[in-house]
Design an enzyme around this catalytic site. Sequence first.
Site, PDB file in Angstrom:
ATOM      1  N   HIS A 212     148.839  15.832 -24.902  1.00 37.55           N
ATOM      2  CA  HIS A 212     148.758  16.533 -23.611  1.00 37.55           C
ATOM      3  C   HIS A 212     149.677  17.745 -23.659  1.00 37.55           C
ATOM      4  O   HIS A 212     150.794  17.656 -24.192  1.00 37.55           O
ATOM      5  CB  HIS A 212     149.182  15.626 -22.451  1.00 37.55           C
ATOM      6  CG  HIS A 212     148.271  14.450 -22.321  1.00 37.55           C
ATOM      7  ND1 HIS A 212     147.008  14.549 -21.773  1.00 37.55           N
ATOM      8  CD2 HIS A 212     148.420  13.176 -22.719  1.00 37.55           C
ATOM      9  CE1 HIS A 212     146.427  13.363 -21.833  1.00 37.55           C
ATOM     10  NE2 HIS A 212     147.256  12.511 -22.405  1.00 37.55           N
ATOM     11  N   LEU A 213     149.220  18.841 -23.100  1.00 39.07           N
ATOM     12  CA  LEU A 213     150.039  20.057 -23.054  1.00 39.07           C
ATOM     13  C   LEU A 213     151.251  19.853 -22.154  1.00 39.07           C
ATOM     14  O   LEU A 213     152.370  20.226 -22.499  1.00 39.07           O
ATOM     15  CB  LEU A 213     149.193  21.215 -22.509  1.00 39.07           C
ATOM     16  CG  LEU A 213     148.024  21.629 -23.404  1.00 39.07           C
ATOM     17  CD1 LEU A 213     147.000  22.419 -22.609  1.00 39.07           C
ATOM     18  CD2 LEU A 213     148.526  22.433 -24.594  1.00 39.07           C
TER      19      LEU A 213
ATOM     20  N   GLU B 182     146.986  10.949 -29.338  1.00 42.31           N
ATOM     21  CA  GLU B 182     146.768  11.480 -27.984  1.00 42.31           C
ATOM     22  C   GLU B 182     147.714  12.671 -27.761  1.00 42.31           C
ATOM     23  O   GLU B 182     148.904  12.581 -28.068  1.00 42.31           O
ATOM     24  CB  GLU B 182     147.073  10.379 -26.958  1.00 42.31           C
ATOM     25  CG  GLU B 182     146.955  10.838 -25.516  1.00 42.31           C
ATOM     26  CD  GLU B 182     147.249   9.716 -24.522  1.00 42.31           C
ATOM     27  OE1 GLU B 182     147.612   8.585 -24.953  1.00 42.31           O
ATOM     28  OE2 GLU B 182     147.123   9.976 -23.308  1.00 42.31           O
TER      29      GLU B 182
ATOM     30  N   ASN C  14     142.824  15.273 -26.487  1.00 47.16           N
ATOM     31  CA  ASN C  14     143.354  15.607 -25.164  1.00 47.16           C
ATOM     32  C   ASN C  14     142.183  15.426 -24.208  1.00 47.16           C
ATOM     33  O   ASN C  14     141.345  16.320 -24.064  1.00 47.16           O
ATOM     34  CB  ASN C  14     143.890  17.037 -25.110  1.00 47.16           C
ATOM     35  CG  ASN C  14     144.480  17.350 -23.737  1.00 47.16           C
ATOM     36  OD1 ASN C  14     144.350  16.551 -22.791  1.00 47.16           O
ATOM     37  ND2 ASN C  14     145.132  18.489 -23.613  1.00 47.16           N
TER      38      ASN C  14
ATOM     39  N   ARG D 135     144.096  30.311 -15.478  1.00 43.70           N
ATOM     40  CA  ARG D 135     144.758  29.889 -14.235  1.00 43.70           C
ATOM     41  C   ARG D 135     145.904  28.929 -14.555  1.00 43.70           C
ATOM     42  O   ARG D 135     145.990  28.420 -15.653  1.00 43.70           O
ATOM     43  CB  ARG D 135     143.760  29.188 -13.304  1.00 43.70           C
ATOM     44  CG  ARG D 135     142.974  30.176 -12.464  1.00 43.70           C
ATOM     45  CD  ARG D 135     141.951  29.467 -11.629  1.00 43.70           C
ATOM     46  NE  ARG D 135     140.670  29.473 -12.327  1.00 43.70           N
ATOM     47  CZ  ARG D 135     139.708  28.580 -12.137  1.00 43.70           C
ATOM     48  NH1 ARG D 135     139.880  27.578 -11.299  1.00 43.70           N
ATOM     49  NH2 ARG D 135     138.562  28.665 -12.792  1.00 43.70           N
TER      50      ARG D 135
ATOM     51  N   PRO E 177     137.838  17.802 -19.746  1.00 47.84           N
ATOM     52  CA  PRO E 177     137.457  18.716 -18.680  1.00 47.84           C
ATOM     53  C   PRO E 177     138.529  19.725 -18.293  1.00 47.84           C
ATOM     54  O   PRO E 177     139.716  19.406 -18.250  1.00 47.84           O
ATOM     55  CB  PRO E 177     137.166  17.776 -17.502  1.00 47.84           C
ATOM     56  CG  PRO E 177     137.804  16.485 -17.840  1.00 47.84           C
ATOM     57  CD  PRO E 177     137.806  16.404 -19.335  1.00 47.84           C
ATOM     58  N   ASN E 178     138.037  20.931 -18.034  1.00 46.38           N
ATOM     59  CA  ASN E 178     138.813  22.069 -17.529  1.00 46.38           C
ATOM     60  C   ASN E 178     139.710  22.732 -18.572  1.00 46.38           C
ATOM     61  O   ASN E 178     140.291  23.780 -18.291  1.00 46.38           O
ATOM     62  CB  ASN E 178     139.639  21.683 -16.282  1.00 46.38           C
ATOM     63  CG  ASN E 178     138.745  21.284 -15.132  1.00 46.38           C
ATOM     64  OD1 ASN E 178     137.820  22.004 -14.786  1.00 46.38           O
ATOM     65  ND2 ASN E 178     138.986  20.117 -14.558  1.00 46.38           N
TER      66      ASN E 178
ATOM     67  N   ALA F 262     141.699  15.087 -17.553  1.00 44.17           N
ATOM     68  CA  ALA F 262     141.781  14.129 -16.442  1.00 44.17           C
ATOM     69  C   ALA F 262     141.087  12.802 -16.764  1.00 44.17           C
ATOM     70  O   ALA F 262     141.431  11.767 -16.165  1.00 44.17           O
ATOM     71  CB  ALA F 262     141.190  14.756 -15.184  1.00 44.17           C
TER      72      ALA F 262
ATOM     73  N   HIS G  71     143.044   9.542 -17.413  1.00 41.93           N
ATOM     74  CA  HIS G  71     143.573   8.682 -16.347  1.00 41.93           C
ATOM     75  C   HIS G  71     142.494   7.868 -15.632  1.00 41.93           C
ATOM     76  O   HIS G  71     142.811   7.069 -14.760  1.00 41.93           O
ATOM     77  CB  HIS G  71     144.317   9.544 -15.317  1.00 41.93           C
ATOM     78  CG  HIS G  71     145.160  10.615 -15.939  1.00 41.93           C
ATOM     79  ND1 HIS G  71     146.208  10.332 -16.785  1.00 41.93           N
ATOM     80  CD2 HIS G  71     145.088  11.981 -15.890  1.00 41.93           C
ATOM     81  CE1 HIS G  71     146.760  11.468 -17.213  1.00 41.93           C
ATOM     82  NE2 HIS G  71     146.082  12.484 -16.676  1.00 41.93           N
TER      83      HIS G  71
ATOM     84  N   TYR H 100     150.338  25.290 -17.642  1.00 38.88           N
ATOM     85  CA  TYR H 100     149.675  25.188 -18.950  1.00 38.88           C
ATOM     86  C   TYR H 100     149.938  26.363 -19.886  1.00 38.88           C
ATOM     87  O   TYR H 100     149.501  26.335 -21.029  1.00 38.88           O
ATOM     88  CB  TYR H 100     148.165  25.016 -18.746  1.00 38.88           C
ATOM     89  CG  TYR H 100     147.822  23.755 -17.984  1.00 38.88           C
ATOM     90  CD1 TYR H 100     148.097  22.507 -18.544  1.00 38.88           C
ATOM     91  CD2 TYR H 100     147.248  23.803 -16.722  1.00 38.88           C
ATOM     92  CE1 TYR H 100     147.807  21.344 -17.858  1.00 38.88           C
ATOM     93  CE2 TYR H 100     146.946  22.643 -16.028  1.00 38.88           C
ATOM     94  CZ  TYR H 100     147.231  21.418 -16.598  1.00 38.88           C
ATOM     95  OH  TYR H 100     146.951  20.269 -15.918  1.00 38.88           O
TER      96      TYR H 100
ATOM     97  N   ARG I 239     148.930  10.485 -12.959  1.00 43.11           N
ATOM     98  CA  ARG I 239     148.818  10.935 -14.360  1.00 43.11           C
ATOM     99  C   ARG I 239     149.641  10.069 -15.305  1.00 43.11           C
ATOM    100  O   ARG I 239     149.653  10.287 -16.517  1.00 43.11           O
ATOM    101  CB  ARG I 239     149.287  12.396 -14.499  1.00 43.11           C
ATOM    102  CG  ARG I 239     148.410  13.375 -13.752  1.00 43.11           C
ATOM    103  CD  ARG I 239     148.828  14.813 -14.047  1.00 43.11           C
ATOM    104  NE  ARG I 239     148.393  15.689 -12.987  1.00 43.11           N
ATOM    105  CZ  ARG I 239     147.175  16.248 -12.915  1.00 43.11           C
ATOM    106  NH1 ARG I 239     146.290  16.033 -13.844  1.00 43.11           N
ATOM    107  NH2 ARG I 239     146.860  17.029 -11.891  1.00 43.11           N
TER     108      ARG I 239
ATOM    109  N   ARG J 122     154.843  14.469 -13.883  1.00 40.26           N
ATOM    110  CA  ARG J 122     153.902  14.972 -12.874  1.00 40.26           C
ATOM    111  C   ARG J 122     153.530  13.855 -11.884  1.00 40.26           C
ATOM    112  O   ARG J 122     154.268  12.896 -11.732  1.00 40.26           O
ATOM    113  CB  ARG J 122     152.676  15.577 -13.580  1.00 40.26           C
ATOM    114  CG  ARG J 122     153.076  16.744 -14.518  1.00 40.26           C
ATOM    115  CD  ARG J 122     151.887  17.398 -15.165  1.00 40.26           C
ATOM    116  NE  ARG J 122     151.047  18.061 -14.174  1.00 40.26           N
ATOM    117  CZ  ARG J 122     149.833  18.565 -14.434  1.00 40.26           C
ATOM    118  NH1 ARG J 122     149.343  18.467 -15.676  1.00 40.26           N
ATOM    119  NH2 ARG J 122     149.129  19.148 -13.498  1.00 40.26           N
TER     120      ARG J 122
ATOM    121  N   ASP K 250     136.431   2.464 -24.004  1.00 32.62           N
ATOM    122  CA  ASP K 250     135.571   1.575 -24.799  1.00 32.62           C
ATOM    123  C   ASP K 250     135.097   2.271 -26.071  1.00 32.62           C
ATOM    124  O   ASP K 250     135.037   1.648 -27.135  1.00 32.62           O
ATOM    125  CB  ASP K 250     134.366   1.121 -23.968  1.00 32.62           C
ATOM    126  CG  ASP K 250     134.755   0.121 -22.886  1.00 32.62           C
ATOM    127  OD1 ASP K 250     135.880  -0.423 -22.961  1.00 32.62           O
ATOM    128  OD2 ASP K 250     133.944  -0.112 -21.965  1.00 32.62           O
TER     129      ASP K 250
END
Length: 143
Positions: A100-101, A98, A74, A19, A11-12, A77, A80, A24, A111, A107, A87
């Site tokens: 993450h940027l 895995e 990635n 933004r 998501p996002n 959210a 977390h 990011y 997270r 943070r 599952d």
Amino acid sequence: MTRTLTILNGPNLNLLGEREPDIYGRFTLADIESACAEAARAHGFSIAFKQTNHEGELVEHIQQSRESAGLILNAGAYTHTSVAMHDALKSLSIPIIEVHLSNIFAREPFRHHSYVSPLARGVICGLGPKGYTLAIEALTNLI
Ligand code: CA2
């Protein structure tokens, strides 16, 4: 054996470049997809690159990734929060990396826990979009 790598974004992440450039960066998800396609091609692979804002859809994409040679995830959210995603990942036998940027450990405390990490062969975070191409390099070595 299939020569496709699945790259899933949660998501996002569709908002990249619009933004929060301080966290990011200014690149877009389309920029990351192009870099991934090029890196994969250099190793003789193609990519299935997807983004979703919906938890159930992410679970379905993870289930479908069993047809590919490896998964780069990635989960945004949902990393977390999502036991359903955990599952689905557990049912896979392909290698998972895995990504993450941002450095999730630098943070907020919420997270710092990941439902992906226990099922991943490796975790890359804090290196921006470079993390995706590093993950491709690692994954193609593992396969
Ligand atoms: O650092 C990462 O890659 C994250 O997976 C990004 C997620 C965050 O919830 C994770 O803790 C770490 C958030 C992605 C949101 O992306 C945005 C991009 C531009 C504007 C707003 C959100």
